[in-house]
Design a protein around this motif. Structure first.
Motif, short mmCIF file in Angstrom:
data_model
loop_
_atom_site.label_atom_id
_atom_site.label_comp_id
_atom_site.label_asym_id
_atom_site.label_seq_id
_atom_site.Cartn_x
_atom_site.Cartn_y
_atom_site.Cartn_z
N LEU A 140 0.82 -1.21 0.00
CA LEU A 140 0.00 0.00 0.00
C LEU A 140 0.86 1.26 0.00
CD1 LEU A 140 -2.89 -1.04 2.42
CD2 LEU A 140 -2.99 -0.78 -0.07
N ARG A 141 2.00 1.22 0.69
CA ARG A 141 2.91 2.38 0.66
C ARG A 141 3.41 2.64 -0.75
NH1 ARG A 141 4.87 0.26 5.55
NH2 ARG A 141 6.59 -0.75 4.46
N PHE A 182 0.62 6.59 -6.94
CA PHE A 182 -0.49 7.49 -7.26
C PHE A 182 -0.09 8.95 -7.05
CE2 PHE A 182 -4.39 5.28 -8.39
CZ PHE A 182 -4.03 3.97 -8.18
N GLU A 183 0.64 9.23 -5.99
CA GLU A 183 1.06 10.60 -5.73
C GLU A 183 2.01 11.10 -6.82
OE1 GLU A 183 2.73 10.54 -1.85
OE2 GLU A 183 0.80 10.24 -0.84
N TRP A 219 -9.63 4.40 -2.08
CA TRP A 219 -8.94 3.73 -0.98
C TRP A 219 -9.86 2.88 -0.13
CZ3 TRP A 219 -4.04 3.31 -1.68
CH2 TRP A 219 -3.35 4.30 -2.38
N ARG A 236 0.57 4.09 -2.82
CA ARG A 236 0.33 5.50 -2.55
C ARG A 236 1.39 6.38 -3.22
NH1 ARG A 236 -3.45 6.77 1.26
NH2 ARG A 236 -4.27 5.04 2.51
N SER A 237 2.63 5.93 -3.16
CA SER A 237 3.71 6.69 -3.80
C SER A 237 3.51 6.76 -5.30
CB SER A 237 5.07 6.04 -3.48
OG SER A 237 5.35 6.07 -2.11
N GLU A 245 -5.83 9.63 -8.45
CA GLU A 245 -6.65 9.36 -7.28
C GLU A 245 -7.01 7.88 -7.25
OE1 GLU A 245 -10.01 11.91 -7.22
OE2 GLU A 245 -8.83 13.75 -7.03
#
Length: 224
Positions: free
Chosen positions: A146-147, A153-154, A162, A150-151, A159
């Motif tokens: 998940l980390r 997507f950022e 979640w 998230r990285s 988006e």
């Protein structure tokens, strides 16, 4: 057991020993995953016609990563692919099929079969462990995955839902993210050939971290 459409696959007896194959660079199908395909080439239209009249199974496999060709000019194939069941199909009205394949189990090509069909067929050995759905889920580093997600997507200013991601099982999460990942043919093949769910998750994390580091160095936000 793997449920695909209206059929349950529980053991080797449920799987054909010879299957039609659809070589497609960059396409990744994994057990339980859903792969939509727009089929328009005449020989593959014939393949879908025959599959729908039979076991509804098609093998997705990438052409050889080194670009090697057979004597007839057709590409050689990677040794490992994944078979899927056609769980939905529609006729476009202009000669195409829109189909959805649901992954059943990976396979290793034993040999290419001699056939009279316009499409290729292979004798295969299935990865029977793939029929044990959910195996190894507890060993997945979900937080690490998940980390990395998230990285990703950022970095790409994207988006994500979640809430849905949080509800997904580890198997669904790992395989869906692997199939959706924007990486190249070699990375997709590595994800396919990962020995188990834990190794696939670790491979996906590593590929993502390498891509993010590389993109950070050149100022890009594209992971392809």
């Amino acid at each position: 057991m793997v449920q695909a459409g209206n059929f349950s696959y529980t053991d080797e007896a449920d799987l054909p020993g010879t299957i039609p194959v659809f070589p497609l660079t960059g396409a990744l199908l994994l057990p339980g995953g859903q792969l939509p395909l727009n089929v328009f080439e005449p020989r593959y239209i014939a393949m879908i016609d025959d599959a729908l009249a039979g076991a509804r199974i098609v093998g997705m496999v990438q052409p050889s990563l080194d670009g090697a060709l057979r004597q007839d000019g057709e590409p050689k194939l990677c040794e490992v692919g994944c078979m899927g069941r056609i769980v939905s199909h529609a006729e476009s009205g202009d000669g195409r099929y829109i189909i959805n394949l649901q992954g059943i189990a990976r396979f290793r090509i034993v040999e290419e079969a001699s056939v009279r069909t316009p499409y290729r067929c292979c004798r295969i050995a299935a990865f029977l462990a793939d029929l044990d759905a959910g195996q190894g889920e507890e060993e997945v580093d979900r937080e690490g995955l998940l980390r990395a997600l998230r990285s990703f997507f950022e970095a790409n200013e994207m988006e994500a839902d979640w809430d849905s991601i949080g509800r997904a099982s580890n198997e669904t999460l790992v395989n869906a993210l692997s199939m959706m990942s924007p990486y190249g043919a070699a990375e997709k093949q590595a994800l396919l050939e990962a020995s188990d769910l834990k190794i696939r998750a670790e491979t996906l994390i590593a590929i993502t971290e390498i891509a993010l580091a590389r993109d950070g160095e050149d100022g890009s936000t594209t992971l392809q």
